[in-house]
Write an enzyme that holds these catalytic residues in place. Structure first.
Site, PDB file in Angstrom:
ATOM      1  N   HIS A   1      10.844  14.092  26.931  1.00 34.43           N
ATOM      2  CA  HIS A   1      12.228  13.745  26.592  1.00 34.43           C
ATOM      3  C   HIS A   1      12.907  13.022  27.751  1.00 34.43           C
ATOM      4  CE1 HIS A   1      16.604  14.782  26.189  1.00 34.43           C
ATOM      5  NE2 HIS A   1      16.374  14.228  25.022  1.00 34.43           N
TER       6      HIS A   1
ATOM      7  N   GLU B   1      11.925   9.444  27.688  1.00 32.32           N
ATOM      8  CA  GLU B   1      12.667   8.707  26.659  1.00 32.32           C
ATOM      9  C   GLU B   1      13.999   8.209  27.215  1.00 32.32           C
ATOM     10  OE1 GLU B   1      15.827   9.938  23.489  1.00 32.32           O
ATOM     11  OE2 GLU B   1      14.030  11.182  23.375  1.00 32.32           O
TER      12      GLU B   1
ATOM     13  N   GLU C   1      23.659  16.789  27.655  1.00 29.33           N
ATOM     14  CA  GLU C   1      23.113  16.778  26.294  1.00 29.33           C
ATOM     15  C   GLU C   1      22.685  18.184  25.885  1.00 29.33           C
ATOM     16  OE1 GLU C   1      19.194  15.054  23.948  1.00 29.33           O
ATOM     17  OE2 GLU C   1      19.978  13.922  25.652  1.00 29.33           O
TER      18      GLU C   1
END
Length: 489
Positions: A101, A104, A181
């Site tokens: 992640h 990304e 996040e």
């Protein structure tokens, strides 16, 4: 760029087939009618068959590096092209969980050829969209652009995954973004419950870990961790270059050879096999009486993408359905569970799910209830599950088959969903399953098949449960397990 589950996709030609019958059924159903209306129906059937046959072919080519190039040309003025990589959080360990992640997030922060600003300006000037997402088993980078800009889109994607600078300053900046996040994810109770569900169902295995990773890992992931992950997992045989819309397969193939031909290495020997993730019937309860509603997920172990029982479980999942208080219909809803829920005012919403991975899966239901109705709602859910195992009717199954086919086609509307469907299916099945074949497999499911398969995976099976909120009324785990084989009203 938040973590997400892989989606499905389709195209305009497919929209013309929303009635959902296979070619053979259409032709066989029209044959033998000699009346005027029968002849008209036969002509309509022949025309519909031509529509089916005119669905663009999915062309697939494998390069020497193992990279698979797959495309579907529908002649549109726009296209979607992307890289589907067989690498997600399942390929991590406890120490580097969260790396996929993190990568990304780093994808669009600059390469050796382009600064972050240059990359953003180039995409904006093209009128294109660039995005990425990570799931437990896949990482995806894709772009949507004009068809004439396909070469630039492929070149940018190749540059991103092969030449990212992964600068220390950018890493530190994204570290803070990911931590924020994570805070946002923690406010989404559905995501929280599903992370808990995976944690208890696949405890002490890779599927039990979250996609974002724990806070301590996010704070400690280094550039070396990111480089090691790319070096280990971004190999030719584990990558699919997929495209849909106005794309020429030959042009896409030439672009793939030019940008990836010599740069993507292969594994020495066989591709490393994923260690199995054992399912454990268990529970996680996080009681918080200050919350207004209880959030609960219950699931049994299902099967992987390629398992023969997958389609039947998809139909069973459609039979259970979903419901929300905003829905109309009441007792006229097709889902028996929705009827009971609406009549008894048992919950605010529920959603059935069938989550598949390479070799395992979760089949179950997520619900949001008032504290006082948790036990009653769970009782009704388990009773309905038992009905699938014993007395589901042919008319219910036929309705679920049609609904599943309709939903499947509606999700494949546009180049982006089609491209995603191609990429995902190439990773899962190593081919794109034709729509008529998929519909035929759905049509082969009947009430007897549902009863057999549901008995196999649901009846007398220990479930995994994750519950958050005011859950004092939730029955104990032993009682829930006993209701998986026998229910007293």
């Amino acid at each position: 760029m938040a973590a997400a589950a892989a989606r499905v996709v389709l195209l305009p030609a497919a929209r013309r087939r929303l009635w959902g019958f296979s070619e053979s059924l259409l032709i066989r159903g029209a044959a033998g009618r000699s009346s005027y209306f029968g002849e008209n129906r036969l002509r309509s059937t022949q025309a519909a068959t031509q529509v089916v046959l005119n669905v663009p072919e999915t062309r697939v080519t494998c390069l020497e590096s193992g990279l698979r190039v797959a495309s579907e040309d529908s002649g549109l003025s726009t296209c979607t092209v992307g890289l589907w990589i067989d690498a997600g959080s399942r390929y991590e360990n406890e120490k580097n969980n969260g790396t996929a992640h993190f990568l990304e997030h780093m994808a669009f922060k600059g390469t050796k050829k382009r600064s972050q600003l240059d990359l953003e300006l180039e995409i904006e000037n093209m009128g294109a969209h660039l995005n990425a997402y990570t799931s437990r088993e896949q990482t995806v980078y894709y772009a949507k652009a004009f068809s004439k800009d396909l070469p630039r889109a492929v070149e940018i994607l190749a540059d991103i995954i092969q030449n990212s600078t992964l600068g220390e300053a950018e890493i530190e900046r994204e570290r803070g973004v990911i931590l924020r996040e994570m805070q946002e994810v923690e406010t989404n109770l559905q995501e929280v419950v599903f992370d808990y569900l995976h944690a208890t169902a696949y405890q002490n295995t890779a599927l039990g870990r979250t996609i974002l990773g724990p806070t301590e890992n996010i704070k400690s992931i280094s550039r070396k961790d990111l480089v090691d992950y790319i070096t280990t997992h971004y190999k030719g045989p584990r990558i699919v270059l997929a495209a849909a819309g106005g794309v020429s397969h030959d042009e896409l193939l030439d672009l793939a050879k030019f940008h990836f031909g010599d740069s993507l290495c292969t594994h020495k020997g066989e591709i490393p096999a994923l260690p199995p993730c054992k399912f454990t019937g268990s529970e996680i309860r996080v009681r918080d009486d200050k919350m207004p509603l209880a959030h609960l997920a219950i699931a049994v172990e299902a099967v992987g993408w390629a398992h023969p029982d997958t389609i039947c479980l998809m139909v069973a999942n459609t039979l259970i359905g979903n419901w929300d208080r905003s829905f109309g219909g009441g007792m006229n809803l097709s889902s028996k569970l929705a009827q009971l829920t609406c009549h008894g005012n048992l919950c605010h919403s529920f959603q059935s799910f069938n989550t598949s991975y390479t070799d395992t899966g979760l089949w179950g239901l997520y619900m949001v209830c008032e504290p006082s109705t948790v036990a009653d709602m769970l009782h009704v859910v388990q009773k309905e599950w038992m009905r699938l195992c014993t007395s589901v009717t042919e008319s219910e199954v036929a309705r679920a088959r049609n609904l599943l086919k309709t939903n499947m086609l509606l999700q494949l509307d546009g180049s982006t969903p089609i491209c995603e469907d191609i990429g995902r299916q190439m990773l899962c099945y190593n081919r794109r399953i034709p729509i008529p074949e998929l519909e035929a497999r759905i049509d082969a499911v009947n009430a007897e098949t549902i009863r057999e398969v549901c008995t196999k995976y649901i009846y007398n099976r220990s479930p995994a449960i994750a519950a958050v909120g005011p859950i004092e009324q939730l029955p104990d785990f032993k009682q829930i397990c006993s209701n998986m084989c026998w229910l007293r009203d």
